[in-house]
Write an enzyme that holds these catalytic residues in place. Structure first.
Site, PDB file in Angstrom:
ATOM      1  CD  GLU A  49     -38.695   8.829 -29.599  1.00  0.00           C
ATOM      2  OE1 GLU A  49     -37.975   9.812 -29.866  1.00  0.00           O
ATOM      3  OE2 GLU A  49     -39.294   8.176 -30.464  1.00  0.00           O
ATOM      4  CG  ASP A  60     -29.410  13.988 -32.325  1.00  0.00           C
ATOM      5  OD1 ASP A  60     -30.631  13.925 -32.568  1.00  0.00           O
ATOM      6  OD2 ASP A  60     -28.778  13.079 -31.756  1.00  0.00           O
TER       7      ASP A  60
END
Length: 268
Positions: A49, A60
């Protein structure tokens, strides 16, 4: 057959689970991203990824936010991320690459243009964090039209309706976020994940990867016992963050290889 599907079928035949590490493209700089990608493969990655840095990465936590900031400060862009994949494909035609990012850079390029460019670069799947599945029909169609897999997140809070909808439009694998928070946050409750995964598997035959909160081989082994893939991101970014340019690849390789050993403790 897509590279992602091929990878999972191979692993299934071997009785093994997938390891999917995450790094942010351009962190700590563009020159080190390509060596890091190859290092991940050498250490046992089945899928990579590759994060597309964005100025407001709302899903995040601080670790990956800092990685995005470092990458953007050094001039990383979506087009440059695609060029990194082109370079990676010159020597690795087997390992699937999934781009993970946010809608804004993709929409700035144009969805159809992005899909064509990503496919041409050698991207295998795309996960756009802030595309709600219910509003992602055009995204999913554009990815599939170019032979790529649209990948979606599911969370502990996902309703049965959302799980069913993702099952209809996703391909490649489904990414189950094990914590209802941002990346790198909280303590992972493996038992809670184990209770949730059967509800997802009732709706889809796609492999289910689990991420958020996996920091070591022991936890990876426990997740590998219940999921099809183990996704590790923040812990790898931390290793990059505290390394020098000279030591980053070796340190990341040691970490990921150790997690790989944990994943391989589990046999199907």
């Amino acid at each position: 057959m897509s590279r992602i599907k091929s990878a999972f079928e191979r692993l299934n035949g071997e009785g093994r689970k997938a390891l999917i590490p995450f790094i942010t493209a351009g962190d700590p700089d563009a020159a080190l991203t390509l060596p890091l990608m190859h290092t991940l493969v050498e250490a046992g990655a089945d899928v990579i990824e590759l994060g597309v840095p964005f100025s407001d990465p709302m899903a995040d936590g601080p670790t990956i936010q800092r990685a995005s900031e470092r990458a953007l400060a050094r001039g990383m862009t979506l087009r440059k991320v695609l060029q990194l994949v082109v370079e990676f494909r010159k020597t690795d035609g087997k390992t699937p690459v999934v781009l993970m990012g946010y809608a804004n850079p993709v929409e700035a390029m144009g969805l159809e243009k992005f899909a064509a460019a990503a496919a041409q670069a050698g991207v295998d799947g795309v996960l756009i964090v802030d595309y709600p599945p219910e509003e992602a029909a055009a995204f999913g169609a554009a990815m599939k039209a170019q032979g790529m897999d649209p990948i979606f997140l599911l969370a502990p809070t996902s309703s049965a309706e959302r799980i069913a909808h993702v099952a209809e439009i996703a391909s490649g694998y489904v990414y189950y976020v094990s914590l209802a928070g941002v990346t790198g946050s909280g303590a992972l409750n493996v038992e809670a994940v184990a209770e949730r995964l059967p509800l997802i598997r009732e709706k889809t035959g796609l492999p289910v990867g689990v991420g958020f909160g996996i920091r070591d081989a022991a936890t990876a082994a426990r997740i590998a016992g219940i999921a099809d893939a183990v996704v590790v991101g923040s812990r790898i970014i931390e290793e990059i963050e505290k390394s020098t340019a000279e030591t980053a690849c070796a340190n990341v390789k040691a970490l990921v290889a150790d997690i790989r050993r944990g994943v391989d403790e589990v046999k199907k």
